[in-house]
Motif scaffolding. Structure first.
Motif, short mmCIF file in Angstrom:
data_model
loop_
_atom_site.label_atom_id
_atom_site.label_comp_id
_atom_site.label_asym_id
_atom_site.label_seq_id
_atom_site.Cartn_x
_atom_site.Cartn_y
_atom_site.Cartn_z
N LYS A 54 0.84 -1.20 0.00
CA LYS A 54 0.00 0.00 0.00
C LYS A 54 0.88 1.26 0.00
O LYS A 54 0.94 1.98 0.99
CB LYS A 54 -0.91 0.00 1.21
CG LYS A 54 -1.86 -1.17 1.21
CD LYS A 54 -2.79 -1.12 2.38
CE LYS A 54 -3.72 -2.32 2.30
NZ LYS A 54 -4.84 -2.18 3.16
N PRO A 55 1.55 1.55 -1.13
CA PRO A 55 2.46 2.70 -1.16
C PRO A 55 1.76 4.05 -0.99
O PRO A 55 2.33 4.97 -0.42
CB PRO A 55 3.13 2.59 -2.53
CG PRO A 55 2.14 1.84 -3.36
CD PRO A 55 1.49 0.88 -2.41
N THR A 56 0.54 4.18 -1.49
CA THR A 56 -0.18 5.44 -1.35
C THR A 56 -0.56 5.69 0.11
O THR A 56 -0.45 6.81 0.61
CB THR A 56 -1.43 5.47 -2.26
OG1 THR A 56 -1.02 5.16 -3.60
CG2 THR A 56 -2.11 6.81 -2.24
N THR A 57 -0.97 4.66 0.82
CA THR A 57 -1.28 4.78 2.25
C THR A 57 -0.01 5.12 3.02
O THR A 57 -0.03 5.99 3.91
CB THR A 57 -1.88 3.46 2.79
OG1 THR A 57 -3.05 3.15 2.03
CG2 THR A 57 -2.22 3.58 4.26
N ALA A 58 1.09 4.46 2.69
CA ALA A 58 2.37 4.77 3.35
C ALA A 58 2.77 6.21 3.11
O ALA A 58 3.23 6.90 4.02
CB ALA A 58 3.45 3.82 2.84
N LYS A 59 2.56 6.70 1.88
CA LYS A 59 2.90 8.09 1.56
C LYS A 59 2.00 9.05 2.33
O LYS A 59 2.46 10.07 2.84
CB LYS A 59 2.78 8.32 0.05
CG LYS A 59 3.20 9.70 -0.40
CD LYS A 59 4.68 9.92 -0.18
CE LYS A 59 5.15 11.21 -0.82
NZ LYS A 59 6.56 11.48 -0.51
N ALA A 60 0.72 8.73 2.44
CA ALA A 60 -0.20 9.60 3.18
C ALA A 60 0.22 9.71 4.65
O ALA A 60 0.22 10.80 5.22
CB ALA A 60 -1.63 9.08 3.06
N ILE A 61 0.59 8.60 5.27
CA ILE A 61 1.05 8.61 6.66
C ILE A 61 2.32 9.43 6.78
O ILE A 61 2.47 10.25 7.70
CB ILE A 61 1.24 7.18 7.19
CG1 ILE A 61 -0.11 6.48 7.31
CG2 ILE A 61 1.97 7.18 8.54
CD1 ILE A 61 -0.03 4.98 7.55
N ALA A 62 3.25 9.24 5.86
CA ALA A 62 4.51 9.99 5.88
C ALA A 62 4.25 11.49 5.74
O ALA A 62 4.89 12.30 6.42
CB ALA A 62 5.42 9.50 4.76
N ILE A 63 3.32 11.86 4.88
CA ILE A 63 3.00 13.27 4.69
C ILE A 63 2.40 13.85 5.96
O ILE A 63 2.71 14.99 6.35
CB ILE A 63 2.04 13.46 3.49
CG1 ILE A 63 2.75 13.12 2.19
CG2 ILE A 63 1.50 14.89 3.45
CD1 ILE A 63 1.82 13.02 0.98
#
Length: 181
Positions: A54-63
């Motif tokens: 889930k790269p988009t979810t990981a990116k959202a959390i990182a953001i």
């Protein structure tokens, strides 16, 4: 002497005047560089471990993590002389603008993965990772940065309210410089 003043004193005079004129933008860029490292560090940590699929979810959390760091640094340093709203109102506007910026940031990554199919098995793993980094950490972040700078200056830390914050900073400095006897 502050870090920025120390650095500016070492810059050639013609460039120094430009940097001083755009001091807020320079500070905002330094905060952006810091949060870029936080964002990508958290993103790749999550993306290569617990959120691999889930790269988009990981990116959202990182953001979101980077946005919290950004709020602290921008309110206390980049736009220190602007604003003047109550802290909770300022924070609410900051996170609202940042929430819209998260969507702006995710659009290129989403398009890369799910519209252009730049993911395994359609492309090699290295191509997927280059596409992720380019779309999520360069294109998306640059688009979001432009939006944030504009939104923060216009709504979160407007200059017309800055006199209140500058006056309170001066009053605090007066109290610290001239202690009562």
């Amino acid at each position: 002497m502050t870090v920025v003043e120390t650095v500016l004193n070492r810059v050639p005079r013609p460039l120094r005047s430009i940097l001083i004129k755009h001091r807020e933008l320079l500070k905002f860029a330094i905060v952006g560089g810091t949060t870029f490292l936080v964002d990508n560090g958290v993103w790749y940590l999550l993306k290569l471990t617990v959120l691999e699929s889930k790269p988009t979810t990981a990116k959202a959390i990182a953001i979101i993590v980077a946005t919290i760091v950004s709020y602290v640094l921008n309110s206390e340093w980049s736009f220190r002389t602007r604003g003047g709203r109550e802290r909770h109102h300022e924070a609410a506007l900051f996170f609202l603008i940042s929430g819209v910026a998260i969507v702006v940031n995710l659009i290129p990554l989403y398009a890369s993965r799910y519209v252009l199919d730049l993911e395994v098995p359609h492309v090699p793993f290295w191509a997927q990772e280059i596409a992720d980094f380019t779309s999520g950490s360069i294109i998306g972040m640059l688009l979001a940065m432009v939006f944030r700078f504009w939104g923060f200056k216009k709504w979160v830390f407007p200059d017309e309210l800055g006199h209140r914050r500058r006056e309170s900073d001066e009053t605090d400095a007066d109290v610290h410089e001239f202690p009562s006897r």
